[in-house]
Write an enzyme that holds these catalytic residues in place. Structure first.
Site, PDB file in Angstrom:
ATOM      1  N   MET A  91       0.800  -1.180   0.000  1.00 43.85           N
ATOM      2  CA  MET A  91       0.000   0.000   0.000  1.00 43.85           C
ATOM      3  C   MET A  91       0.851   1.255   0.000  1.00 43.85           C
ATOM      4  SD  MET A  91      -2.136  -0.887   3.283  1.00 43.85           S
ATOM      5  CE  MET A  91      -3.005   0.583   2.926  1.00 43.85           C
ATOM      6  N   CYS A  92       0.329   2.264  -0.637  1.00 42.26           N
ATOM      7  CA  CYS A  92       1.029   3.539  -0.788  1.00 42.26           C
ATOM      8  C   CYS A  92       2.227   3.394  -1.740  1.00 42.26           C
ATOM      9  CB  CYS A  92       1.495   4.115   0.537  1.00 42.26           C
ATOM     10  SG  CYS A  92       0.214   4.271   1.782  1.00 42.26           S
ATOM     11  N   ARG A  93       2.628   4.512  -2.291  1.00 47.66           N
ATOM     12  CA  ARG A  93       3.836   4.622  -3.102  1.00 47.66           C
ATOM     13  C   ARG A  93       4.520   5.914  -2.691  1.00 47.66           C
ATOM     14  NH1 ARG A  93       5.229  -0.048  -5.246  1.00 47.66           N
ATOM     15  NH2 ARG A  93       4.626  -0.345  -3.066  1.00 47.66           N
ATOM     16  N   ASN A 133      -4.114   4.085  -5.073  1.00 48.88           N
ATOM     17  CA  ASN A 133      -3.586   4.985  -4.040  1.00 48.88           C
ATOM     18  C   ASN A 133      -4.233   6.359  -4.196  1.00 48.88           C
ATOM     19  OD1 ASN A 133      -1.488   3.053  -3.002  1.00 48.88           O
ATOM     20  ND2 ASN A 133      -0.791   3.238  -5.110  1.00 48.88           N
ATOM     21  N   ASN A 184       5.305   3.428   3.843  1.00 52.43           N
ATOM     22  CA  ASN A 184       4.583   2.572   2.915  1.00 52.43           C
ATOM     23  C   ASN A 184       4.414   1.225   3.600  1.00 52.43           C
ATOM     24  OD1 ASN A 184       3.734   0.911   0.807  1.00 52.43           O
ATOM     25  ND2 ASN A 184       5.789   0.781  -0.085  1.00 52.43           N
TER      26      ASN A 184
END
Length: 273
Positions: A1-3, A41, A115
């Site tokens: 998850m997330c970048r 995201n 992240n």
């Protein structure tokens, strides 16, 4: 998850780093290529950058998706910086914190992004919460695992730890309290980048680029010397923004520390469970 992504080097517009690349952070917000957890995201984004002569970074954060913010697209076209940290967020749990939960988090000269996710949140970190002074807990920007992780890292930085040590010790401590957590951290003070690979992908790129200032100076007549000086740009990111073969992936359980001239990798110790 997330970048997330951070870069050091000759000044460049934010958009050249975050928007223009074919697989840059903008595209990673809806079509990441190497994300192991989550798919879109769109629950907030943020970018922090440093202006010449000011050690405290500026930030621009929003609760919505990066692709829907035309003001940011315009800002990214003209704002230039030698050091940048940016992130797009795929929330762990629903919440009402809005842009306050979007990275980068900040403290003094530092910018930070996480992240991943903490297993068993929030109860799993109760023992670590007790190690923080009450005023620091009350000053958390958001009620999220990332905000608390940043408080733990920032406490170590304020106590004198270097950036790599602060990240490594926090990862070990959190992984021991909450096994199975994904703890990819990204930290910069505008001069160095420190990052961890713990449960998700982490890549780096070192490339020679010609600075605008050097190119302009070289246009004037010179008695001797090279026609134009070049600088080194160091990029650390969750995933490559293009297919340049110079990108290098860090192994899982790795600490990365980069200055403006090199990238160093070292293994992270597993917690004693």
């Amino acid at each position: 998850m997330c970048r997330h992504i951070a870069a050091l080097g000759p000044p460049l517009p934010l958009g050249e780093l975050l928007i223009a690349p074919e697989h840059g952070l903008l595209r990673q917000s809806w079509a990441p290529r190497r994300q192991r957890h989550g798919t879109v995201n769109a629950d907030g984004f943020g970018v922090g950058w440093y202006a010449d002569g000011d050690p405290v970074p500026a930030r621009y954060r929003r609760a919505g998706p990066i692709w829907g913010d035309l003001s940011f697209a315009d800002l990214a076209r003209v704002v230039r910086s030698r050091a940048v940290l940016a992130a797009v967020r795929d929330a762990t749990l629903a919440g009402a914190d809005g842009e306050a939960a979007a990275a980068p988090f900040a403290g003094g000269p530092w910018l930070f992004s996480h992240n991943g996710a903490v297993s068993g949140w929030p109860g799993s970190l109760a023992p670590l919460v007790r190690t923080l002074p009450a005023d620091e807990l009350l000053s958390l920007e958001a009620r999220s695992d990332s905000a608390l992780l940043w408080a733990l890292v920032l406490r170590r930085l304020r106590d004198g730890d270097g950036p790599g040590q602060a990240l490594a010790d926090t990862v070990r401590e959190v992984a021991e309290a909450a096994p199975g957590s994904r703890l990819n951290f990204l930290l910069t003070d505008g001069e160095t980048i420190a990052a961890t690979a713990w449960g998700d992908s982490l890549w780096s790129l070192a490339e020679s680029v010609e600075s605008v200032e050097s190119a302009a100076a070289s246009a004037a007549p010179v008695v001797s010397g090279p026609a134009a000086a070049t600088g080194l740009r160091i990029v650390v990111a969750s995933e490559p923004y293009d297919d340049d073969p110079r990108w290098r992936e860090a192994p899982d359980r790795t600490l990365l520390v980069a200055g403006r001239a090199d990238v160093l990798l070292s293994p992270l110790k597993e917690p004693a469970l």
